[in-house]
Design an enzyme around this catalytic site. Structure first.
Site, PDB file in Angstrom:
ATOM      1  N   GLU A  21       0.833  -1.212   0.000  1.00  0.00           N
ATOM      2  CA  GLU A  21       0.000   0.000   0.000  1.00  0.00           C
ATOM      3  C   GLU A  21       0.866   1.260   0.000  1.00  0.00           C
ATOM      4  OE1 GLU A  21      -3.913  -0.363   2.524  1.00  0.00           O
ATOM      5  OE2 GLU A  21      -2.213  -1.132   3.674  1.00  0.00           O
ATOM      6  N   TYR A  53      -9.404  29.304   3.559  1.00  0.00           N
ATOM      7  CA  TYR A  53      -9.478  27.854   3.393  1.00  0.00           C
ATOM      8  C   TYR A  53      -8.562  27.327   2.302  1.00  0.00           C
ATOM      9  CZ  TYR A  53     -13.572  29.430   0.649  1.00  0.00           C
ATOM     10  OH  TYR A  53     -14.428  30.094  -0.189  1.00  0.00           O
ATOM     11  N   GLU A  72      -5.637   7.067  11.467  1.00  0.00           N
ATOM     12  CA  GLU A  72      -5.729   7.822  12.714  1.00  0.00           C
ATOM     13  C   GLU A  72      -4.572   8.814  12.828  1.00  0.00           C
ATOM     14  OE1 GLU A  72      -6.104   4.571  12.294  1.00  0.00           O
ATOM     15  OE2 GLU A  72      -7.551   3.747  13.730  1.00  0.00           O
ATOM     16  N   LYS A  98     -10.102   6.079   3.065  1.00  0.00           N
ATOM     17  CA  LYS A  98      -9.257   5.311   2.146  1.00  0.00           C
ATOM     18  C   LYS A  98     -10.210   4.620   1.178  1.00  0.00           C
ATOM     19  CE  LYS A  98      -5.537   2.847   3.153  1.00  0.00           C
ATOM     20  NZ  LYS A  98      -4.700   1.760   3.710  1.00  0.00           N
TER      21      LYS A  98
END
Length: 119
Positions: A21, A53, A72, A98
């Site tokens: 990955e 932004y 996380e 993901k």
């Protein structure tokens, strides 16, 4: 107080627990929202009186370029970067999706959502 949201930012990145990955990479979607006092900008119509932004997007993009094992960890880094740069932000939430995770079944995504507030 206003809530500003930047939705469905798309990134190709190299996050994951599996070496493959991190080597091949995959697609991610990030949603971010934060709470800030916009009363001055509401009157002035001046971007310097609020959180830009575009700058927040650039912070998120930079964090997405740093490989991590866990979503996380990515979400926490995003929140930390935003809160560190903008002390006027009271609360920040980041959701990292993901897309098409390698879990042995069909699914659109997995995601982690973190929210931190200032004391």
């Amino acid at each position: 107080m206003a809530e500003i949201r930047i939705n469905k930012m798309s990134f190709f990145a190299h996050h994951g627990c599996f070496e493959e990955e991190r080597k091949i990479g995959t697609n991610f979607i990030v949603d971010c929202e934060f709470e800030v006092d916009t009363s001055l900008a509401e009157e002035s119509d001046n971007i310097n009186d609020t959180v830009n932004y575009l700058d927040v997007y650039q912070l998120i993009k930079k964090e997405m370029e740093i490989p991590s094992h866990l979503l996380e960890h990515v979400a926490k880094r995003i929140i930390d970067a935003i809160l560190n740069k903008y002390p006027e932000i009271k609360r920040c939430k980041a959701r990292v999706h993901k897309m098409n995770p390698p879990l042995g079944g069909q699914m659109q995504s997995v995601s982690v959502c973190l929210e931190h507030s200032r004391s």
